[in-house]
Scaffold this motif. Structure first.
Motif, PDB file in Angstrom:
ATOM      1  N   ARG A   1     -10.429   2.677 -48.987  1.00  0.00           N
ATOM      2  CA  ARG A   1      -9.550   1.503 -48.863  1.00  0.00           C
ATOM      3  C   ARG A   1      -8.387   1.562 -49.847  1.00  0.00           C
ATOM      4  NH1 ARG A   1     -12.180  -2.244 -45.384  1.00  0.00           N
ATOM      5  NH2 ARG A   1     -14.399  -1.814 -45.362  1.00  0.00           N
ATOM      6  N   ALA A   2      -8.643   2.157 -51.007  1.00  0.00           N
ATOM      7  CA  ALA A   2      -7.566   2.259 -51.986  1.00  0.00           C
ATOM      8  C   ALA A   2      -6.592   3.383 -51.642  1.00  0.00           C
ATOM      9  CB  ALA A   2      -8.160   2.500 -53.378  1.00  0.00           C
ATOM     10  N   ALA A   3      -7.057   4.338 -50.807  1.00  0.00           N
ATOM     11  CA  ALA A   3      -6.235   5.525 -50.541  1.00  0.00           C
ATOM     12  C   ALA A   3      -5.193   5.293 -49.454  1.00  0.00           C
ATOM     13  CB  ALA A   3      -7.127   6.706 -50.155  1.00  0.00           C
ATOM     14  N   VAL A   4      -5.440   4.322 -48.573  1.00  0.00           N
ATOM     15  CA  VAL A   4      -4.510   4.112 -47.452  1.00  0.00           C
ATOM     16  C   VAL A   4      -4.016   2.675 -47.435  1.00  0.00           C
ATOM     17  CG1 VAL A   4      -5.533   5.911 -45.992  1.00  0.00           C
ATOM     18  CG2 VAL A   4      -6.375   3.547 -45.821  1.00  0.00           C
ATOM     19  N   ARG A   5      -2.862   2.479 -46.813  1.00  0.00           N
ATOM     20  CA  ARG A   5      -2.313   1.136 -46.669  1.00  0.00           C
ATOM     21  C   ARG A   5      -2.771   0.476 -45.376  1.00  0.00           C
ATOM     22  NH1 ARG A   5       3.321   2.127 -46.241  1.00  0.00           N
ATOM     23  NH2 ARG A   5       2.834   4.342 -46.265  1.00  0.00           N
ATOM     24  N   GLY A   6      -3.160   1.274 -44.389  1.00  0.00           N
ATOM     25  CA  GLY A   6      -3.604   0.723 -43.107  1.00  0.00           C
ATOM     26  C   GLY A   6      -4.976   0.082 -43.222  1.00  0.00           C
ATOM     27  N   THR A   7      -5.390  -0.578 -42.137  1.00  0.00           N
ATOM     28  CA  THR A   7      -6.690  -1.246 -42.145  1.00  0.00           C
ATOM     29  C   THR A   7      -7.824  -0.221 -42.052  1.00  0.00           C
ATOM     30  OG1 THR A   7      -6.634  -1.476 -39.754  1.00  0.00           O
ATOM     31  CG2 THR A   7      -5.829  -3.329 -41.041  1.00  0.00           C
ATOM     32  N   VAL A   8      -8.926  -0.569 -42.685  1.00  0.00           N
ATOM     33  CA  VAL A   8     -10.143   0.242 -42.640  1.00  0.00           C
ATOM     34  C   VAL A   8     -11.231  -0.638 -42.052  1.00  0.00           C
ATOM     35  CG1 VAL A   8     -11.880   1.473 -44.007  1.00  0.00           C
ATOM     36  CG2 VAL A   8      -9.453   1.557 -44.683  1.00  0.00           C
ATOM     37  N   GLU A   9     -11.831  -0.191 -40.957  1.00  0.00           N
ATOM     38  CA  GLU A   9     -12.911  -0.974 -40.359  1.00  0.00           C
ATOM     39  C   GLU A   9     -14.207  -0.187 -40.421  1.00  0.00           C
ATOM     40  OE1 GLU A   9     -12.326  -3.526 -36.801  1.00  0.00           O
ATOM     41  OE2 GLU A   9     -10.583  -2.225 -36.526  1.00  0.00           O
TER      42      GLU A   9
ATOM     43  N   VAL B   1      -0.474   3.099 -41.149  1.00  0.00           N
ATOM     44  CA  VAL B   1       0.727   2.335 -40.797  1.00  0.00           C
ATOM     45  C   VAL B   1       1.959   3.204 -40.565  1.00  0.00           C
ATOM     46  CG1 VAL B   1      -0.085   0.240 -41.919  1.00  0.00           C
ATOM     47  CG2 VAL B   1       1.282   1.882 -43.233  1.00  0.00           C
ATOM     48  N   ASP B   2       2.016   4.371 -41.164  1.00  0.00           N
ATOM     49  CA  ASP B   2       3.158   5.254 -40.936  1.00  0.00           C
ATOM     50  C   ASP B   2       2.764   6.680 -41.321  1.00  0.00           C
ATOM     51  OD1 ASP B   2       3.230   5.356 -43.719  1.00  0.00           O
ATOM     52  OD2 ASP B   2       4.910   3.950 -43.870  1.00  0.00           O
ATOM     53  N   ALA B   3       3.721   7.609 -41.172  1.00  0.00           N
ATOM     54  CA  ALA B   3       3.396   9.028 -41.387  1.00  0.00           C
ATOM     55  C   ALA B   3       2.977   9.287 -42.830  1.00  0.00           C
ATOM     56  CB  ALA B   3       4.590   9.904 -41.009  1.00  0.00           C
TER      57      ALA B   3
ATOM     58  N   ALA C   1      -0.428  10.963 -44.229  1.00  0.00           N
ATOM     59  CA  ALA C   1      -0.487  12.041 -45.226  1.00  0.00           C
ATOM     60  C   ALA C   1      -1.415  11.650 -46.383  1.00  0.00           C
ATOM     61  CB  ALA C   1       0.919  12.363 -45.736  1.00  0.00           C
ATOM     62  N   SER C   2      -1.353  10.381 -46.804  1.00  0.00           N
ATOM     63  CA  SER C   2      -2.261   9.915 -47.866  1.00  0.00           C
ATOM     64  C   SER C   2      -3.717  10.040 -47.417  1.00  0.00           C
ATOM     65  CB  SER C   2      -1.990   8.445 -48.209  1.00  0.00           C
ATOM     66  OG  SER C   2      -0.672   8.269 -48.634  1.00  0.00           O
ATOM     67  N   LEU C   3      -3.945   9.644 -46.163  1.00  0.00           N
ATOM     68  CA  LEU C   3      -5.303   9.724 -45.618  1.00  0.00           C
ATOM     69  C   LEU C   3      -5.796  11.172 -45.616  1.00  0.00           C
ATOM     70  CD1 LEU C   3      -7.720   8.433 -44.108  1.00  0.00           C
ATOM     71  CD2 LEU C   3      -6.405   8.691 -41.979  1.00  0.00           C
ATOM     72  N   VAL C   4      -4.931  12.094 -45.190  1.00  0.00           N
ATOM     73  CA  VAL C   4      -5.331  13.504 -45.138  1.00  0.00           C
ATOM     74  C   VAL C   4      -5.615  14.021 -46.552  1.00  0.00           C
ATOM     75  CG1 VAL C   4      -4.574  15.847 -44.565  1.00  0.00           C
ATOM     76  CG2 VAL C   4      -4.155  13.971 -42.958  1.00  0.00           C
ATOM     77  N   ARG C   5      -4.767  13.649 -47.512  1.00  0.00           N
ATOM     78  CA  ARG C   5      -5.010  14.122 -48.889  1.00  0.00           C
ATOM     79  C   ARG C   5      -6.334  13.569 -49.408  1.00  0.00           C
ATOM     80  NH1 ARG C   5       0.721  13.280 -49.296  1.00  0.00           N
ATOM     81  NH2 ARG C   5       0.295  11.245 -50.228  1.00  0.00           N
ATOM     82  N   TRP C   6      -6.609  12.304 -49.094  1.00  0.00           N
ATOM     83  CA  TRP C   6      -7.892  11.705 -49.484  1.00  0.00           C
ATOM     84  C   TRP C   6      -9.049  12.477 -48.834  1.00  0.00           C
ATOM     85  CZ3 TRP C   6     -11.478   9.692 -46.074  1.00  0.00           C
ATOM     86  CH2 TRP C   6     -12.588   9.073 -46.665  1.00  0.00           C
TER      87      TRP C   6
ATOM     88  N   LEU D   1      -5.653  21.026 -35.667  1.00  0.00           N
ATOM     89  CA  LEU D   1      -4.705  21.722 -36.544  1.00  0.00           C
ATOM     90  C   LEU D   1      -3.771  20.778 -37.271  1.00  0.00           C
ATOM     91  CD1 LEU D   1      -3.704  24.687 -34.157  1.00  0.00           C
ATOM     92  CD2 LEU D   1      -5.472  24.684 -35.920  1.00  0.00           C
ATOM     93  N   ALA D   2      -3.527  19.597 -36.707  1.00  0.00           N
ATOM     94  CA  ALA D   2      -2.586  18.657 -37.291  1.00  0.00           C
ATOM     95  C   ALA D   2      -2.800  17.295 -36.642  1.00  0.00           C
ATOM     96  CB  ALA D   2      -1.148  19.123 -37.060  1.00  0.00           C
ATOM     97  N   LEU D   3      -2.307  16.252 -37.297  1.00  0.00           N
ATOM     98  CA  LEU D   3      -2.296  14.919 -36.694  1.00  0.00           C
ATOM     99  C   LEU D   3      -0.863  14.612 -36.280  1.00  0.00           C
ATOM    100  CD1 LEU D   3      -4.574  13.046 -39.278  1.00  0.00           C
ATOM    101  CD2 LEU D   3      -5.219  13.877 -36.999  1.00  0.00           C
ATOM    102  N   ILE D   4      -0.709  14.134 -35.060  1.00  0.00           N
ATOM    103  CA  ILE D   4       0.627  13.885 -34.506  1.00  0.00           C
ATOM    104  C   ILE D   4       1.054  12.468 -34.852  1.00  0.00           C
ATOM    105  CG2 ILE D   4       1.999  13.756 -32.405  1.00  0.00           C
ATOM    106  CD1 ILE D   4      -0.150  15.518 -31.064  1.00  0.00           C
ATOM    107  N   THR D   5       2.255  12.326 -35.441  1.00  0.00           N
ATOM    108  CA  THR D   5       2.740  10.983 -35.765  1.00  0.00           C
ATOM    109  C   THR D   5       3.936  10.572 -34.910  1.00  0.00           C
ATOM    110  OG1 THR D   5       4.113  11.866 -37.544  1.00  0.00           O
ATOM    111  CG2 THR D   5       1.896  11.141 -38.143  1.00  0.00           C
ATOM    112  N   SER D   6       4.565  11.520 -34.257  1.00  0.00           N
ATOM    113  CA  SER D   6       5.696  11.207 -33.384  1.00  0.00           C
ATOM    114  C   SER D   6       5.893  12.381 -32.438  1.00  0.00           C
ATOM    115  CB  SER D   6       6.960  10.989 -34.234  1.00  0.00           C
ATOM    116  OG  SER D   6       8.075  10.763 -33.397  1.00  0.00           O
ATOM    117  N   ILE D   7       6.309  12.079 -31.220  1.00  0.00           N
ATOM    118  CA  ILE D   7       6.470  13.125 -30.202  1.00  0.00           C
ATOM    119  C   ILE D   7       7.824  12.954 -29.532  1.00  0.00           C
ATOM    120  CG2 ILE D   7       5.498  14.172 -28.112  1.00  0.00           C
ATOM    121  CD1 ILE D   7       2.951  12.388 -28.716  1.00  0.00           C
ATOM    122  N   THR D   8       8.577  14.027 -29.416  1.00  0.00           N
ATOM    123  CA  THR D   8       9.780  13.997 -28.596  1.00  0.00           C
ATOM    124  C   THR D   8       9.473  14.707 -27.292  1.00  0.00           C
ATOM    125  OG1 THR D   8      11.219  13.917 -30.515  1.00  0.00           O
ATOM    126  CG2 THR D   8      12.217  14.612 -28.449  1.00  0.00           C
ATOM    127  N   LEU D   9       9.625  13.959 -26.211  1.00  0.00           N
ATOM    128  CA  LEU D   9       9.280  14.485 -24.888  1.00  0.00           C
ATOM    129  C   LEU D   9      10.531  14.801 -24.099  1.00  0.00           C
ATOM    130  CD1 LEU D   9       6.469  11.945 -23.944  1.00  0.00           C
ATOM    131  CD2 LEU D   9       6.161  14.340 -24.613  1.00  0.00           C
TER     132      LEU D   9
END
Lengths: 451, 451
Positions: free
Chosen positions: A10-18, A45-47, A51-56, A200-208
């Protein structure tokens, strides 16, 4: 009070944790029989939050499994190794479309149909139309290289991804793909995300990339005589049909009979059906294509005249019920997604029949005949021993016929055992090496894709 | 008597080994100012011979540089670090085409035009048509992700590669790509070869996707008023032109004037020209597309009526002389290959003008306007100091405008200094990691692509 690695989440990310029971229960299932054991669901909440979540997760050695619409059919979005489900469903931004470049940038949580509806007034469309389009997300479509009927003309999702912002398993943010309409600066690294199922990665935005919508789309339906050689018909249509043919679909006789009973169906019969879509830009071009197509059917030995449905949408909504009418008959069933060379289609159908008979059950087949991608379905609980046996048998049959274990759904956790043989030793080692580089701690969707 | 590492080469391979002066001189040049220092030219006989060569090169730490038609414009096929040039020009097999799957398998030494001519009677074509198509090989086209005018509709070579057999820098043989028309089994590793300029693997066989040829192709040529805003015109045409438009080309006023003097040219004028190709399947569809296109020109503020050339080939043979007419005027020249977003095209042209003025020389521009991919050409010897300065300035200008240093030619040894900045740090590190895995000893085309 939380203990263990999750105490610091919970301290590592700004988004909600359920961590509530219902949130975890929802995150532990997709549309497959695979069941997960999530410890938490995070909505970043954002990219930079991703990244914070992945580092955690790297620090704490906790698995991360990305989730969109949860429609995957092989466990792709189920956290089989526990850990955190990263829920992207609220990432629904559709950023300014560029009509000249025919591109749009979307969040990974945008639902395929939502984008379709958003683009329609602009005269543009995103061609991949998986059966799950009403609820699957574009992040999931990209992660599984999804497709559907229109891949006959337009190819799979891979062809329509122009760029992506991702967070690697290292925690680094990377923008992949060119800013221009063309580029020749080395290999494009976009393949890190397309089809990689969040490993391999988490996608945060896609250009189609987008296609210009045709002015007209009509459906063409024709009943097949009993014993028709499907591979030969598909081959003739695929090689000689007018360029405007965008889909060549098949439903077998039992599925067709059930679809005919739907209110207002007015499908010709009896027997199995071919369903084609013809795109054109004017009434005269459509007429010309239909005349050419009728002569192709004749040459292929299809005796009945095709019925033209002026509105292709009606045909697609009927075709979209194929899975449901099978489920109505069978209850829980094994629904597979194999593809074989067109010349092997009839052998595949014979083997599907034989597999069903050997288990004393019934099978049904429908799918994307024009590309040899069919969905053999068996009336067996996929979690049962018999269900496992038929899955194994049909995947082996596809491989023995020179085909693939997945035409459009992905590998997930259910088909990992076939990947080594299908890719071959050197490509598999390359894929493992990409994985080690992009995700050195193996935290991204462990238990998926790689054997 | 040979000494050093090359002493063991003849015994290591079954193919011919040449070390004569004229063979080395030919292998040391491509169409760029870059000059190599080859020690030998090898013509391997089959894939296992290529694998033997690679294993030998690993043992002896000798660079290997693949060569096809030698038309690369940035030194891609020049052995700048010495070693062995691997000549694939004799690998010219065209294996049975599969019309239903719309695929063909070719050797890397097949010339683009040879394949085109081979496919024409079958009603199929391979869409990428680089300016070098009369002599460039498909192995080179794949290695540089080449393209040409038709990429407006059909994309670059990347989209048309369905599979490849390669020998990795490890000496392992790998078959990349699916056997079926669709597959969702992880990321496709084909990107190891497309655009990688021979730095990750050597290509021994390529399976290409093909398109069904349209029944008709016509050219549409229209002169532009002085001061026309090219970016706006290109944007309007790209977003609203009929689907059948397959190319939107531009030649500036000087180049157009020179082309008009060619025998039988009959090009409208005066001034710069737009050249479009319209594909259709019938006379009526062509007429409809041309009417729609004429109204698009009007909306874009182009006052002249477009001239229709019923035979697009005639237009293309004139357009294909753009490079030659510039060379006639300028002698040795710097010809660049940048791409920018359509909205930045006019700014790019202004900067090209300013760069030329600052060097006291003339510049010319032509290229693939519909995708923002232009070839600014400066009347300076590319090996001179001034030549180096204008190249540097125009590549910097493209990057400053949000563009790329290569739309379709590649990086080679001339543009390596821009790659780090264009790709960004994390993607560059991924590319380096792919390189380490695929070519652990760094023997494949050292000095190219990677900074």
């Amino acid at each position: 009070v939380e203990s263990g690695p999750l105490a610091t989440l919970r301290a590592a990310v700004r988004g909600t944790v359920e961590r509530g029971e219902s949130a975890l229960a929802a995150a532990n299932r997709d549309a497959s029989p695979v069941i997960g054991n999530a410890d938490a669901v995070v909505r970043p909440v954002d990219a930079s939050d991703v990244a914070s979540l992945v580092r955690w997760a790297r620090r704490e050695k906790v698995p991360l499994t990305a989730r969109g619409g949860g429609t995957s059919l092989d466990g792709e979005s189920v956290p089989v190794a526990g850990g955190v489900v990263v829920d992207f469903r609220e990432w629904t931004a559709i950023e300014g479309v560029d009509a000249a470049a025919r591109r749009v940038t979307v969040g990974p949580g945008v639902v395929n149909r939502t984008l379709h509806e958003w683009l329609t007034p602009l005269g543009l469309f995103f061609p991949p139309n998986p059966g799950s389009w009403k609820s699957s997300t574009l992040g999931g479509n990209v992660s599984t290289n999804a497709s559907g009927p229109r891949s006959f003309r337009y190819g799979s999702t891979r062809r329509w991804v122009a760029g992506a912002d991702v967070v690697l398993g290292t925690g680094e943010i990377a923008r992949l793909g060119p800013t221009t309409l063309k580029r020749s600066v080395g290999p494009e690294l976009l393949d890190l995300v397309v089809g990689s199922e969040g490993t391999l990665a988490l996608i945060t935005s896609i250009t189609l990339r987008l296609a210009k919508a045709p002015a007209r789309r009509c459906g063409v339906v024709v009943p097949l005589p009993p014993g028709a050689r499907l591979g030969r018909i598909a081959g003739l249509l695929a090689s000689e049909a007018p360029r405007g043919v965008s889909a060549i679909e098949y439903v077998d006789a039992t599925v067709a009979a059930a679809l005919r009973e739907r209110p207002g169906a007015r499908l010709p019969g009896p027997g199995a059906l071919l369903l084609l879509e013809v795109e054109s830009d004017s009434e005269s071009a459509e007429s010309e294509a239909l005349v050419a197509l009728a002569s192709r059917f004749q040459a292929a030995g299809v005796p009945e005249s095709p019925s033209v449905l002026p509105d292709a949408d009606r045909m697609w909504s009927l075709r979209g019920e194929a899975g449901a009418v099978v489920a109505d008959r069978t209850g829980p069933s094994v629904r597979e997604d194999v593809a074989v060379p067109l010349g092997a289609v009839d052998s595949l159908l014979e083997r599907v029949d034989a597999i069903a008979r050997s288990e004393g059950t019934e099978s049904h087949v429908y799918g994307h005949l024009g590309q040899g991608n069919l969905h053999p379905t068996f009336a067996l609980d996929p979690a049962s021993e018999g269900g496992r046996r038929v899955r194994q048998a049909v995947l082996n049959a596809a491989r023995a016929l020179g085909g693939t274990v997945s035409g459009e759904h992905g590998v997930g956790s259910l088909k990992r055992d076939w990947v080594a043989e299908e890719l071959g030793p050197a490509p598999l080692e390359l894929l493992r090496a990409w994985k080690r580089v992009s995700d050195p701690d193996g935290i991204l969707n462990p238990g998926k894709l790689l054997p």
